[in-house]
Motif scaffolding. Structure first.
Motif, PDB file in Angstrom:
ATOM      1  N   GLU A  70       0.818  -0.995   0.298  1.00  0.00           N
ATOM      2  CA  GLU A  70      -0.289   0.301  -0.341  1.00  0.00           C
ATOM      3  C   GLU A  70       0.653   1.945   0.458  1.00  0.00           C
ATOM      4  O   GLU A  70       0.056   2.403  -0.167  1.00  0.00           O
ATOM      5  N   TYR A  71       2.234   0.820  -0.503  1.00  0.00           N
ATOM      6  CA  TYR A  71       2.377   2.279   0.317  1.00  0.00           C
ATOM      7  C   TYR A  71       4.008   2.533  -0.710  1.00  0.00           C
ATOM      8  O   TYR A  71       4.998   1.199  -1.014  1.00  0.00           O
ATOM      9  N   ASP A  72       4.677   3.743  -0.792  1.00  0.00           N
ATOM     10  CA  ASP A  72       5.825   3.978  -0.967  1.00  0.00           C
ATOM     11  C   ASP A  72       6.556   4.221  -0.612  1.00  0.00           C
ATOM     12  O   ASP A  72       7.065   4.547   0.748  1.00  0.00           O
ATOM     13  N   TYR A  73       8.095   3.230  -0.183  1.00  0.00           N
ATOM     14  CA  TYR A  73      10.003   4.196   0.338  1.00  0.00           C
ATOM     15  C   TYR A  73      10.730   4.547   0.113  1.00  0.00           C
ATOM     16  O   TYR A  73      10.454   4.393  -1.503  1.00  0.00           O
ATOM     17  N   CYS A  74      11.610   4.621   0.560  1.00  0.00           N
ATOM     18  CA  CYS A  74      12.979   4.873   0.591  1.00  0.00           C
ATOM     19  C   CYS A  74      14.026   4.529   1.308  1.00  0.00           C
ATOM     20  O   CYS A  74      13.971   4.208   2.233  1.00  0.00           O
ATOM     21  N   VAL A  75      15.527   4.549   0.408  1.00  0.00           N
ATOM     22  CA  VAL A  75      16.244   4.231   1.242  1.00  0.00           C
ATOM     23  C   VAL A  75      16.905   5.382   2.440  1.00  0.00           C
ATOM     24  O   VAL A  75      17.587   6.457   1.929  1.00  0.00           O
ATOM     25  N   VAL A  76      17.106   4.876   3.576  1.00  0.00           N
ATOM     26  CA  VAL A  76      18.497   5.494   4.190  1.00  0.00           C
ATOM     27  C   VAL A  76      19.576   5.530   4.690  1.00  0.00           C
ATOM     28  O   VAL A  76      19.330   3.922   4.356  1.00  0.00           O
ATOM     29  N   PRO A  77      20.075   5.707   3.979  1.00  0.00           N
ATOM     30  CA  PRO A  77      21.966   5.012   3.563  1.00  0.00           C
ATOM     31  C   PRO A  77      22.093   4.919   5.226  1.00  0.00           C
ATOM     32  O   PRO A  77      22.072   5.188   6.555  1.00  0.00           O
ATOM     33  N   GLU A  78      22.903   3.629   5.265  1.00  0.00           N
ATOM     34  CA  GLU A  78      23.291   2.881   6.889  1.00  0.00           C
ATOM     35  C   GLU A  78      22.431   1.932   7.791  1.00  0.00           C
ATOM     36  O   GLU A  78      22.604   2.465   8.604  1.00  0.00           O
ATOM     37  N   GLN A  79      21.157   3.205   7.213  1.00  0.00           N
ATOM     38  CA  GLN A  79      19.514   2.398   7.778  1.00  0.00           C
ATOM     39  C   GLN A  79      19.209   1.233   7.159  1.00  0.00           C
ATOM     40  O   GLN A  79      18.970   0.590   7.663  1.00  0.00           O
ATOM     41  N   HIS A  97      10.647 -12.777  -7.117  1.00  0.00           N
ATOM     42  CA  HIS A  97      10.480 -12.676  -8.073  1.00  0.00           C
ATOM     43  C   HIS A  97      10.435 -11.541  -8.410  1.00  0.00           C
ATOM     44  O   HIS A  97      10.275 -10.623  -9.045  1.00  0.00           O
ATOM     45  N   TRP A  98      10.922 -11.802 -10.256  1.00  0.00           N
ATOM     46  CA  TRP A  98      11.504 -10.915 -11.205  1.00  0.00           C
ATOM     47  C   TRP A  98      10.581 -10.357 -12.169  1.00  0.00           C
ATOM     48  O   TRP A  98      10.451 -11.298 -12.817  1.00  0.00           O
ATOM     49  N   ASP A  99      10.279  -9.160 -12.147  1.00  0.00           N
ATOM     50  CA  ASP A  99       9.258  -8.624 -12.869  1.00  0.00           C
ATOM     51  C   ASP A  99      10.344  -7.513 -13.669  1.00  0.00           C
ATOM     52  O   ASP A  99      11.119  -6.970 -12.617  1.00  0.00           O
ATOM     53  N   PRO A 100       9.799  -6.231 -14.152  1.00  0.00           N
ATOM     54  CA  PRO A 100      10.403  -5.417 -14.972  1.00  0.00           C
ATOM     55  C   PRO A 100      10.240  -4.474 -13.560  1.00  0.00           C
ATOM     56  O   PRO A 100      11.568  -3.361 -13.576  1.00  0.00           O
ATOM     57  N   GLN A 101      10.258  -4.527 -12.974  1.00  0.00           N
ATOM     58  CA  GLN A 101       9.310  -3.246 -12.125  1.00  0.00           C
ATOM     59  C   GLN A 101      10.268  -3.809 -10.871  1.00  0.00           C
ATOM     60  O   GLN A 101      11.415  -2.933 -10.016  1.00  0.00           O
ATOM     61  N   SER A 102      10.138  -4.517 -10.558  1.00  0.00           N
ATOM     62  CA  SER A 102      11.397  -5.153  -8.952  1.00  0.00           C
ATOM     63  C   SER A 102      12.592  -5.708  -9.442  1.00  0.00           C
ATOM     64  O   SER A 102      13.141  -5.457  -8.559  1.00  0.00           O
ATOM     65  N   LEU A 103      13.115  -5.603 -10.568  1.00  0.00           N
ATOM     66  CA  LEU A 103      14.541  -5.470 -11.398  1.00  0.00           C
ATOM     67  C   LEU A 103      14.847  -4.507 -10.855  1.00  0.00           C
ATOM     68  O   LEU A 103      16.245  -4.060 -10.762  1.00  0.00           O
ATOM     69  N   HIS A 104      14.339  -3.519 -11.196  1.00  0.00           N
ATOM     70  CA  HIS A 104      14.821  -1.961 -11.296  1.00  0.00           C
ATOM     71  C   HIS A 104      14.366  -1.280 -10.037  1.00  0.00           C
ATOM     72  O   HIS A 104      15.642  -0.220  -9.771  1.00  0.00           O
ATOM     73  N   CYS A 105      13.378  -1.654  -9.259  1.00  0.00           N
ATOM     74  CA  CYS A 105      14.329  -1.556  -7.983  1.00  0.00           C
ATOM     75  C   CYS A 105      15.435  -1.975  -7.432  1.00  0.00           C
ATOM     76  O   CYS A 105      15.788  -1.096  -6.721  1.00  0.00           O
ATOM     77  N   ALA A 106      15.615  -3.336  -7.517  1.00  0.00           N
ATOM     78  CA  ALA A 106      16.448  -3.309  -7.016  1.00  0.00           C
ATOM     79  C   ALA A 106      17.930  -3.710  -7.888  1.00  0.00           C
ATOM     80  O   ALA A 106      18.937  -2.988  -7.451  1.00  0.00           O
ATOM     81  N   LYS A 107      18.401  -3.012  -9.037  1.00  0.00           N
ATOM     82  CA  LYS A 107      19.451  -2.172  -9.633  1.00  0.00           C
ATOM     83  C   LYS A 107      19.411  -1.357  -9.217  1.00  0.00           C
ATOM     84  O   LYS A 107      20.233  -0.965  -8.733  1.00  0.00           O
ATOM     85  N   ARG A 108      18.307  -0.482  -8.657  1.00  0.00           N
ATOM     86  CA  ARG A 108      18.459   1.052  -7.829  1.00  0.00           C
ATOM     87  C   ARG A 108      19.201   0.881  -6.293  1.00  0.00           C
ATOM     88  O   ARG A 108      19.754   1.236  -5.943  1.00  0.00           O
ATOM     89  N   ILE A 109      17.983  -0.090  -5.848  1.00  0.00           N
ATOM     90  CA  ILE A 109      18.870   0.081  -4.508  1.00  0.00           C
ATOM     91  C   ILE A 109      19.546  -0.619  -4.282  1.00  0.00           C
ATOM     92  O   ILE A 109      20.740  -0.288  -3.511  1.00  0.00           O
ATOM     93  N   ASN A 110      20.330  -1.627  -5.181  1.00  0.00           N
ATOM     94  CA  ASN A 110      21.107  -2.169  -5.033  1.00  0.00           C
ATOM     95  C   ASN A 110      23.050  -0.977  -5.300  1.00  0.00           C
ATOM     96  O   ASN A 110      24.004  -0.970  -4.963  1.00  0.00           O
TER      97      ASN A 110
END
Length: 239
Positions: free
Chosen positions: A161-170, A197-210
């Motif tokens: 239901e929500y969107d999230y952001c990455v807080v460095p080192e947290q 579970h890889w689809d275009p959205q989760s792959l893009h998410c993983a690429k950015r977060i990684n």
């Protein structure tokens, strides 16, 4: 241990003095080991032909911790013949390991994952999931992996239901106000990323977060393998 045979791959080599190579190996038994391979540069021979990336090896290294010598080098299997994008991806993985692994700290599980990843790149054209999974395993093994199951500050489980952001080192935090562009990820994509579970959205998410997580520990020095890939891509587009 270093007087015994070790399973190894070459991560990087560079010229050393007149006829030698200073090579960085990823070994099963001791992690990253730097050692000199003497008398092989500028000559034809078995040692030089084996001292290539993606060639499984057995090595014996002895000497001082700062600068060891390879006294024995032999093939432990056939060289993985990688080409095109698969080769660039494998070069990227090698550069990550060479930049991030501490010297002579064993990472046996990561070594097995590395060998399996190279084999996957050889036989599977779908390289994006392979890369994302290796990055996740590398970050976890080094202790920099993010908890993708809950918000770091409240421990509330990640929700679709929500969107999230990455807080460095947290870790991850639910977005309650505008964030920096590129640091906004849907809960559904994060959950699919966690379960691989890889689809275009989760792959893009993983690429950015990684990439954000890796950039934090790599520092500002750019990755040469990424620059080579971009240059090759530009040349291909111009043809």
């Amino acid at each position: 241990m270093l007087n015994d045979y070790m399973q190894a791959f070459v991560l990087h080599r560079r010229a050393y003095r007149e006829s030698s190579y200073l090579s960085d190996f990823f070994t099963l038994e001791m992690g990253k080991v730097s050692a000199v391979v003497k008398g092989v540069r500028g000559k034809k021979g078995d040692k030089k032909s084996l001292l290539q990336a993606f060639q499984p090896l057995l090595i014996v290294a002895t000497g001082r911790h700062e600068l060891r010598n390879v006294n024995h080098l032999e093939a432990a299997g056939g060289m993985l013949n990688l080409q095109g994008n698969q080769l660039f991806c494998a070069m990227y993985i090698n550069e990550l390991l060479n930049r991030l692994l501490p010297k002579e700290v064993p990472h046996p599980e990561l070594y097995q994952i590395y060998a399996e990843t190279l084999a996957k790149l050889k036989f599977d054209m779908n390289i994006e999931p392979i890369l994302r999974e290796f990055e996740l395993n590398l970050l976890d093994d080094l202790g920099y992996g993010l908890d993708l199951s809950c918000e770091y500050d409240t421990q509330v489980p990640i929700s679709k239901e929500y969107d999230y952001c990455v807080v460095p080192e947290q870790g991850l935090q639910r977005i309650v106000k505008q964030v920096v562009p590129g640091n906004r990820f849907s809960g559904e994509s994060i959950m699919n990323m966690r379960e691989q579970h890889w689809d275009p959205q989760s792959l893009h998410c993983a690429k950015r977060i990684n990439r954000m997580s890796l950039s934090h520990i790599l520092g500002h020095k750019p990755l040469k393998s990424r620059e080579l890939f971009l240059s090759a891509s530009q040349i291909t587009r111009k043809r």
